[in-house]
Design an enzyme around this catalytic site. Structure first.
Site, PDB file in Angstrom:
ATOM      1  N   CYS A 276       0.834  -1.205   0.000  1.00  0.00           N
ATOM      2  CA  CYS A 276       0.000   0.000   0.000  1.00  0.00           C
ATOM      3  C   CYS A 276       0.870   1.258   0.000  1.00  0.00           C
ATOM      4  CB  CYS A 276      -0.886   0.029   1.241  1.00  0.00           C
ATOM      5  SG  CYS A 276      -2.177  -1.218   1.275  1.00  0.00           S
TER       6      CYS A 276
ATOM      7  N   GLU B  22       0.685   3.895   1.895  1.00  0.00           N
ATOM      8  CA  GLU B  22       1.074   4.329   3.239  1.00  0.00           C
ATOM      9  C   GLU B  22       2.300   3.575   3.719  1.00  0.00           C
ATOM     10  OE1 GLU B  22      -1.831   3.331   2.066  1.00  0.00           O
ATOM     11  OE2 GLU B  22      -3.498   3.889   3.362  1.00  0.00           O
TER      12      GLU B  22
HETATM   13  N1  THU Z   1      -4.359   0.355  -1.106  1.00  0.00           N
HETATM   14  C1  THU Z   1      -3.470   1.270  -0.593  1.00  0.00           C
HETATM   15  O1  THU Z   1      -2.494   1.641  -1.268  1.00  0.00           O
HETATM   16  N2  THU Z   1      -3.677   1.736   0.659  1.00  0.00           N
HETATM   17  C2  THU Z   1      -4.689   1.318   1.470  1.00  0.00           C
HETATM   18  O2  THU Z   1      -4.657   1.572   2.661  1.00  0.00           O
HETATM   19  C3  THU Z   1      -5.827   0.589   0.880  1.00  0.00           C
HETATM   20  C4  THU Z   1      -5.506  -0.148  -0.374  1.00  0.00           C
HETATM   21  C5  THU Z   1      -4.128  -0.175  -2.464  1.00  0.00           C
HETATM   22  C6  THU Z   1      -3.687  -1.617  -2.486  1.00  0.00           C
HETATM   23  C7  THU Z   1      -4.123  -2.035  -3.877  1.00  0.00           C
HETATM   24  O3  THU Z   1      -3.098  -1.717  -4.784  1.00  0.00           O
HETATM   25  C8  THU Z   1      -5.320  -1.172  -4.186  1.00  0.00           C
HETATM   26  O4  THU Z   1      -5.293  -0.112  -3.231  1.00  0.00           O
HETATM   27  C9  THU Z   1      -6.653  -1.897  -4.092  1.00  0.00           C
HETATM   28  O5  THU Z   1      -6.766  -2.562  -2.881  1.00  0.00           O
END
Ligand code: THU
Length: 140
Positions: free
Chosen positions: A57, A59
């Site tokens: 992710c 973050e």
């Molecule tokens: N995702 C993030 O980057 N941060 C989060 O806290 C929620 C989900 C991304 C992971 C994945 O690449 C996409 O969002 C769909 O889940």
């Protein structure tokens, strides 16, 4: 406390990270801007993987960049995201990212800015996003 100018800077920086987001599978682009206590802003984007579970992710990308450079004190993070990088609503951090925040941040002090634009955003504490969180203090 975060002033308006810093909040705007974090939102603008998080939005800029959407350009680097690697999302061939979900198309859901996320950008993050993490403000360290030393004033440095660490950026992050989500990075997907054909194996799905190795996806990182936005973050956590930002946190791991900072921690891997010896930085462990944080004030705030801005997170933005949307399908195909179009921002229409907030992209709240997933549970795993909240847990990573819990490792390095004080729940009542660390601010999470969820934004759609520099005009539309809300600020939450980590405590609000992760009540009764399990952290390093529980292992003392
Ligand atoms: N995702 C993030 O980057 N941060 C989060 O806290 C929620 C989900 C991304 C992971 C994945 O690449 C996409 O969002 C769909 O889940």
């Amino acid at each position: 406390m975060l002033d308006e100018k810093m909040k705007e800077q974090l939102i603008t920086t998080a939005i800029e990270q959407l350009a680097f987001s690697y999302t061939p599978y979900s198309g859901f682009k996320v950008g993050a801007a993490l403000l360290a206590k030393n004033g440095t802003v660490y950026t992050g984007c989500n990075i997907e993987n054909a194996g799905y579970t190795p996806t990182n992710c936005a973050e956590r990308t930002a946190f791991f960049k900072a921690v891997s450079e010896g930085v462990r004190g944080f004030e705030a993070i801005c997170v933005v995201g949307g399908k195909d990088g179009v921002l229409t609503e907030y992209a709240p951090p997933c549970g795993v990212c909240r847990q990573v925040m819990m490792e390095f941040c004080k729940p009542d002090e660390f601010q999470v800015i969820l934004a759609v634009s520099t005009e539309k955003y809300d600020v939450f504490t980590l405590r609000e996003l992760l009540p009764l969180g399990f952290g390093p203090g529980n292992l003392e």
